[in-house]
Design an enzyme around this catalytic site. Structure first.
Site, PDB file in Angstrom:
ATOM      1  N   LYS A 297     -19.426  55.967  32.789  1.00  0.00           N
ATOM      2  CA  LYS A 297     -19.776  55.128  31.634  1.00  0.00           C
ATOM      3  C   LYS A 297     -18.620  54.173  31.389  1.00  0.00           C
ATOM      4  O   LYS A 297     -17.453  54.576  31.449  1.00  0.00           O
ATOM      5  CB  LYS A 297     -20.023  56.019  30.418  1.00  0.00           C
ATOM      6  CG  LYS A 297     -20.361  55.253  29.157  1.00  0.00           C
ATOM      7  CD  LYS A 297     -19.180  55.188  28.233  1.00  0.00           C
ATOM      8  CE  LYS A 297     -19.392  54.180  27.124  1.00  0.00           C
ATOM      9  NZ  LYS A 297     -18.190  54.095  26.265  1.00  0.00           N
TER      10      LYS A 297
ATOM     11  N   LEU B  27     -14.888  60.499  35.696  1.00  0.00           N
ATOM     12  CA  LEU B  27     -13.500  60.067  35.435  1.00  0.00           C
ATOM     13  C   LEU B  27     -12.803  61.062  34.507  1.00  0.00           C
ATOM     14  O   LEU B  27     -11.759  60.732  33.938  1.00  0.00           O
ATOM     15  CB  LEU B  27     -13.499  58.675  34.786  1.00  0.00           C
ATOM     16  CG  LEU B  27     -14.145  57.545  35.619  1.00  0.00           C
ATOM     17  CD1 LEU B  27     -14.238  56.258  34.800  1.00  0.00           C
ATOM     18  CD2 LEU B  27     -13.331  57.307  36.897  1.00  0.00           C
TER      19      LEU B  27
ATOM     20  N   TYR C 254     -29.072  61.977  24.055  1.00  0.00           N
ATOM     21  CA  TYR C 254     -28.139  60.878  23.737  1.00  0.00           C
ATOM     22  C   TYR C 254     -28.694  59.975  22.627  1.00  0.00           C
ATOM     23  O   TYR C 254     -27.990  59.131  22.091  1.00  0.00           O
ATOM     24  CB  TYR C 254     -27.837  60.005  24.970  1.00  0.00           C
ATOM     25  CG  TYR C 254     -27.286  60.746  26.166  1.00  0.00           C
ATOM     26  CD1 TYR C 254     -26.775  62.039  26.054  1.00  0.00           C
ATOM     27  CD2 TYR C 254     -27.278  60.160  27.427  1.00  0.00           C
ATOM     28  CE1 TYR C 254     -26.288  62.717  27.164  1.00  0.00           C
ATOM     29  CE2 TYR C 254     -26.794  60.833  28.532  1.00  0.00           C
ATOM     30  CZ  TYR C 254     -26.303  62.115  28.399  1.00  0.00           C
ATOM     31  OH  TYR C 254     -25.828  62.777  29.501  1.00  0.00           O
TER      32      TYR C 254
ATOM     33  N   ARG D 221     -14.781  46.513  33.478  1.00  0.00           N
ATOM     34  CA  ARG D 221     -14.785  47.903  33.963  1.00  0.00           C
ATOM     35  C   ARG D 221     -16.056  48.232  34.728  1.00  0.00           C
ATOM     36  O   ARG D 221     -16.026  48.998  35.689  1.00  0.00           O
ATOM     37  CB  ARG D 221     -14.610  48.873  32.793  1.00  0.00           C
ATOM     38  CG  ARG D 221     -13.180  48.971  32.344  1.00  0.00           C
ATOM     39  CD  ARG D 221     -13.032  50.036  31.275  1.00  0.00           C
ATOM     40  NE  ARG D 221     -11.631  50.194  30.927  1.00  0.00           N
ATOM     41  CZ  ARG D 221     -11.200  50.985  29.956  1.00  0.00           C
ATOM     42  NH1 ARG D 221     -12.070  51.681  29.226  1.00  0.00           N
ATOM     43  NH2 ARG D 221      -9.914  51.091  29.707  1.00  0.00           N
TER      44      ARG D 221
ATOM     45  N   ASP E 271     -28.414  56.505  34.031  1.00  0.00           N
ATOM     46  CA  ASP E 271     -28.639  57.906  33.652  1.00  0.00           C
ATOM     47  C   ASP E 271     -28.598  58.018  32.132  1.00  0.00           C
ATOM     48  O   ASP E 271     -27.580  57.702  31.511  1.00  0.00           O
ATOM     49  CB  ASP E 271     -27.535  58.782  34.260  1.00  0.00           C
ATOM     50  CG  ASP E 271     -27.656  60.240  33.812  1.00  0.00           C
ATOM     51  OD1 ASP E 271     -28.490  60.958  34.379  1.00  0.00           O
ATOM     52  OD2 ASP E 271     -26.920  60.642  32.879  1.00  0.00           O
TER      53      ASP E 271
ATOM     54  N   HIS F 128     -31.730  69.523  30.974  1.00  0.00           N
ATOM     55  CA  HIS F 128     -30.354  69.136  30.641  1.00  0.00           C
ATOM     56  C   HIS F 128     -29.355  70.301  30.726  1.00  0.00           C
ATOM     57  O   HIS F 128     -28.256  70.155  31.255  1.00  0.00           O
ATOM     58  CB  HIS F 128     -30.351  68.512  29.239  1.00  0.00           C
ATOM     59  CG  HIS F 128     -29.199  67.600  28.978  1.00  0.00           C
ATOM     60  ND1 HIS F 128     -29.293  66.521  28.149  1.00  0.00           N
ATOM     61  CD2 HIS F 128     -27.916  67.591  29.417  1.00  0.00           C
ATOM     62  CE1 HIS F 128     -28.126  65.895  28.098  1.00  0.00           C
ATOM     63  NE2 HIS F 128     -27.271  66.525  28.863  1.00  0.00           N
TER      64      HIS F 128
ATOM     65  N   ASN G 191     -15.781  49.656  38.454  1.00  0.00           N
ATOM     66  CA  ASN G 191     -16.281  50.982  38.824  1.00  0.00           C
ATOM     67  C   ASN G 191     -17.311  50.931  39.956  1.00  0.00           C
ATOM     68  O   ASN G 191     -17.442  51.890  40.711  1.00  0.00           O
ATOM     69  CB  ASN G 191     -16.876  51.680  37.596  1.00  0.00           C
ATOM     70  CG  ASN G 191     -15.823  51.998  36.551  1.00  0.00           C
ATOM     71  OD1 ASN G 191     -14.626  51.888  36.806  1.00  0.00           O
ATOM     72  ND2 ASN G 191     -16.253  52.384  35.362  1.00  0.00           N
TER      73      ASN G 191
ATOM     74  N   LYS H 162     -33.425  63.158  30.580  1.00  0.00           N
ATOM     75  CA  LYS H 162     -33.302  64.620  30.595  1.00  0.00           C
ATOM     76  C   LYS H 162     -34.075  65.260  29.440  1.00  0.00           C
ATOM     77  O   LYS H 162     -34.195  64.683  28.351  1.00  0.00           O
ATOM     78  CB  LYS H 162     -31.831  65.025  30.493  1.00  0.00           C
ATOM     79  CG  LYS H 162     -30.932  64.299  31.479  1.00  0.00           C
ATOM     80  CD  LYS H 162     -29.514  64.826  31.501  1.00  0.00           C
ATOM     81  CE  LYS H 162     -28.606  63.892  32.291  1.00  0.00           C
ATOM     82  NZ  LYS H 162     -28.098  62.754  31.521  1.00  0.00           N
TER      83      LYS H 162
HETATM   84  N1  LIG Z   1     -25.640  66.438  32.202  1.00  0.00           N
HETATM   85  C1  LIG Z   1     -24.708  66.572  31.308  1.00  0.00           C
HETATM   86  O1  LIG Z   1     -24.595  67.630  30.653  1.00  0.00           O
HETATM   87  C2  LIG Z   1     -23.757  65.454  31.062  1.00  0.00           C
HETATM   88  C3  LIG Z   1     -22.611  65.661  30.273  1.00  0.00           C
HETATM   89  C4  LIG Z   1     -21.735  64.583  30.082  1.00  0.00           C
HETATM   90  C5  LIG Z   1     -22.000  63.365  30.682  1.00  0.00           C
HETATM   91  N2  LIG Z   1     -23.143  63.170  31.422  1.00  0.00           N
HETATM   92  C6  LIG Z   1     -23.458  61.854  32.065  1.00  0.00           C
HETATM   93  O2  LIG Z   1     -22.333  61.432  32.815  1.00  0.00           O
HETATM   94  C7  LIG Z   1     -21.952  60.124  32.391  1.00  0.00           C
HETATM   95  C8  LIG Z   1     -20.482  59.872  32.601  1.00  0.00           C
HETATM   96  O3  LIG Z   1     -19.698  60.816  31.898  1.00  0.00           O
HETATM   97  P1  LIG Z   1     -18.849  60.469  30.583  1.00  0.00           P
HETATM   98  O4  LIG Z   1     -19.412  59.277  29.934  1.00  0.00           O
HETATM   99  O5  LIG Z   1     -18.761  61.742  29.825  1.00  0.00           O
HETATM  100  O6  LIG Z   1     -17.381  60.202  31.124  1.00  0.00           O
HETATM  101  P2  LIG Z   1     -16.710  59.319  32.296  1.00  0.00           P
HETATM  102  O7  LIG Z   1     -17.715  58.414  32.887  1.00  0.00           O
HETATM  103  O8  LIG Z   1     -15.954  60.263  33.156  1.00  0.00           O
HETATM  104  O9  LIG Z   1     -15.639  58.487  31.476  1.00  0.00           O
HETATM  105  C9  LIG Z   1     -16.022  57.509  30.530  1.00  0.00           C
HETATM  106  C10 LIG Z   1     -14.768  57.045  29.820  1.00  0.00           C
HETATM  107  O10 LIG Z   1     -13.888  56.442  30.784  1.00  0.00           O
HETATM  108  C11 LIG Z   1     -13.544  55.132  30.356  1.00  0.00           C
HETATM  109  N3  LIG Z   1     -13.529  54.269  31.551  1.00  0.00           N
HETATM  110  C12 LIG Z   1     -14.602  53.861  32.254  1.00  0.00           C
HETATM  111  N4  LIG Z   1     -14.224  53.084  33.290  1.00  0.00           N
HETATM  112  C13 LIG Z   1     -12.879  52.982  33.232  1.00  0.00           C
HETATM  113  C14 LIG Z   1     -11.930  52.308  34.013  1.00  0.00           C
HETATM  114  N5  LIG Z   1     -12.301  51.584  35.070  1.00  0.00           N
HETATM  115  N6  LIG Z   1     -10.613  52.442  33.663  1.00  0.00           N
HETATM  116  C15 LIG Z   1     -10.248  53.175  32.594  1.00  0.00           C
HETATM  117  N7  LIG Z   1     -11.107  53.845  31.817  1.00  0.00           N
HETATM  118  C16 LIG Z   1     -12.426  53.746  32.125  1.00  0.00           C
HETATM  119  C17 LIG Z   1     -14.621  54.715  29.390  1.00  0.00           C
HETATM  120  O11 LIG Z   1     -14.084  53.832  28.439  1.00  0.00           O
HETATM  121  P3  LIG Z   1     -14.906  52.573  27.847  1.00  0.00           P
HETATM  122  O12 LIG Z   1     -16.303  53.059  27.569  1.00  0.00           O
HETATM  123  O13 LIG Z   1     -14.128  52.227  26.651  1.00  0.00           O
HETATM  124  O14 LIG Z   1     -14.918  51.499  28.883  1.00  0.00           O
HETATM  125  C18 LIG Z   1     -15.021  56.038  28.747  1.00  0.00           C
HETATM  126  O15 LIG Z   1     -14.172  56.344  27.657  1.00  0.00           O
HETATM  127  C19 LIG Z   1     -22.367  60.133  30.919  1.00  0.00           C
HETATM  128  O16 LIG Z   1     -22.292  58.869  30.336  1.00  0.00           O
HETATM  129  C20 LIG Z   1     -23.737  60.750  31.044  1.00  0.00           C
HETATM  130  O17 LIG Z   1     -24.670  59.805  31.520  1.00  0.00           O
HETATM  131  C21 LIG Z   1     -24.011  64.213  31.631  1.00  0.00           C
END
Ligand SMILES: NC(=O)c1ccc[n+]([C@@H]2O[C@H](COP(=O)([O-])OP(=O)(O)OC[C@H]3O[C@@H](n4cnc5c(N)ncnc54)[C@H](OP(=O)(O)O)[C@@H]3O)[C@@H](O)[C@H]2O)c1
Length: 280
Positions: A233, A192, A52, A239, A47, A110, A243, A77
Site C-alpha cells: 500500500k 514492507l 476495510y 511511491r 486487493d 479473510h 513499488n 475478502k
Molecule cells: N489478509 C490480511 O489479513 C491482511 C492484513 C494486512 C494487510 N493486508 C493487505 O496487504 C496490503 C499491504 O499491507 P499493509 O498496507 O499492511 O503494509 P505494507 O504494504 O507493508 O506497508 C504500507 C506502509 O508502507 C509505506 N510505504 C509504501 N511504499 C513505500 C516506499 N516506497 N517507501 C517507504 N515507505 C513506503 C506506506 O506509506 P504511505 O501510505 O504513507 O505511502 C504505508 O505506511 C494491505 O493494504 C492489504 O491490502 C491483508
C-alpha cells in the site's frame, strides 16, 4: 520505463499479476484517488476486503480509471461477521454491489476464526460462488497448516491462494512450503512490514545502495524473486511508481543470504496469530 508486471498462474489457470496495490486502513475518498493513480501508472491488481470498509471507494477508482474490466484483477475478502454458509453467499453479492462490479477475480476467507468454527461451511459457499461466476477464483487468508488440512479433508476444492503476513522479518518458510505442497499460491500481506524500521535497516539500505534502488524496492524484489504475489500500500504517485518498478533488477545469492539475517519471526502486530486472532 517500468518493466511489465509478470503474472502467476493459479491452480484453475487464472493469471494473477505478481504485484498489485494494497488498500488496508484507507477510507473511500482517499482510496478512490490512490486506485485511479495506481492504475494510471500501470498497476493491474487491487486487493481490498469488506472489513476495510472502502470497497465503494475502490470501485469508484476502478471506474475513474476507465480500463476494460478484463484488464484489472480485483480481490476482496469475506469478513468474520459474514462467516457461515448463507451469510457468505450473501456477502459477496454485497461486496459486488459496493464495488459496482458483476464479479471479482478472487474472493478470500479473510481469517480462519477457529473458535467460531465456520470456515468449512464458508468455504463451501465460496466454491459455489465461483461455480456461479461471481468470482473467478477462491482463496483463504491467514490459514495455518491445520486449517488447510481440514479443508483438504472436508472440501473438494483447494484454495487458489493463502494470503499470509510475509516480509523479511517473518519469511514464513514452513507455511509457504505447506502452501506449495498443496498447490496453493502464497500471497504476502504487509510486504514492507508496514513501512516501519525494516526500510532503514542497514542490511536493506546497504543492498539498495549497491543496486542503485530504494530500500522498498529491495524488499519488494525479495518477494517477487521468490515467486510470491504481493500488494504494498502506498499513498503518493512517486511511491506507487517506485513499488511497481522492481522487475528490472535482481538480487544475487549473497544479497538473499544477507536478507535471511533479518528473520526475527516478528509479526507487525504480535497479537495477530491466526490461531487466536479474531476480527469481525
Ligand atoms: N489478509 C490480511 O489479513 C491482511 C492484513 C494486512 C494487510 N493486508 C493487505 O496487504 C496490503 C499491504 O499491507 P499493509 O498496507 O499492511 O503494509 P505494507 O504494504 O507493508 O506497508 C504500507 C506502509 O508502507 C509505506 N510505504 C509504501 N511504499 C513505500 C516506499 N516506497 N517507501 C517507504 N515507505 C513506503 C506506506 O506509506 P504511505 O501510505 O504513507 O505511502 C504505508 O505506511 C494491505 O493494504 C492489504 O491490502 C491483508
Amino acid at each position: 520505463m517500468t518493466t511489465p508486471t509478470p503474472t502467476v498462474r493459479l491452480d484453475n489457470g487464472v493469471e494473477i499479476p505478481q504485484l498489485g496495490l494494497g488498500t488496508a486502513r484507507v477510507g473511500d475518498e482517499e482510496i478512490r484517488r490512490i486506485v485511479r493513480e495506481a492504475l494510471a501508472v500501470g498497476y493491474r491488481f487491487v486487493d481490498t476486503a469488506a472489513e476495510y470498509e472502502n470497497e465503494v471507494g475502490v470501485g469508484q477508482g476502478l471506474r475513474d480509471a476507465g480500463l476494460p474490466r478484463g484488464e484489472v484483477f480485483v480481490s476482496t475478502k469475506l469478513r468474520g461477521a459474514d462467516q457461515g454458509y448463507a451469510q457468505a453467499k450473501q456477502a459477496l453479492t454485497d461486496s459486488l454491489r459496493r464495488l459496482q462490479l458483476d464479479h471479482v477475480d478472487l474472493y478470500i476467507v479473510h481469517w480462519p476464526l477457529p473458535r467460531l468454527d465456520r470456515y468449512v461451511e464458508s468455504w463451501q459457499a465460496l466454491q459455489e460462488l465461483a461455480a456461479e461466476g461471481l468470482t473467478r477464483a477462491v482463496g483463504v487468508s491467514n490459514f495455518l497448516p491445520e486449517h488447510l488440512a481440514r479443508l483438504g479433508e472436508e472440501a473438494s476444492t483447494v484454495p487458489a491462494v493463502n494470503q499470509i503476513e510475509v516480509h523479511p522479518r517473518l519469511p514464513q518458510r514452513e507455511l509457504r512450503a505447506e502452501n506449495d505442497r498443496r498447490g496453493i499460491v502464497t500471497e504476502s500481506w504487509s510486504p514492507l512490514a508496514n513501512g516501519g524500521d525494516l526500510l532503514t535497516d542497514d542490511v536493506v539500505t546497504g543492498i539498495a545502495a549497491e543496486h542503485g534502488v530504494t530500500p522498498a524496492q529491495v524488499v519488494l524484489r525479495w518477494h517477487v524473486q521468490q515467486g510470491l504475489v504481493t500488494f504494498p500500500k502506498a499513498s503518493s504517485v512517486e511511491r506507487l511508481r517506485e513499488n511497481l518498478d522492481v522487475f528490472g533488477f535482481a538480487l544475487g545469492e549473497d544479497d538473499l543470504a544477507r536478507m535471511d539475517t533479518l528473520a526475527t519471526g516478528e509479526r507487525t502486530d504480535p497479537r495477530q496469530d491466526p490461531a487466536t486472532w479474531e476480527e469481525f
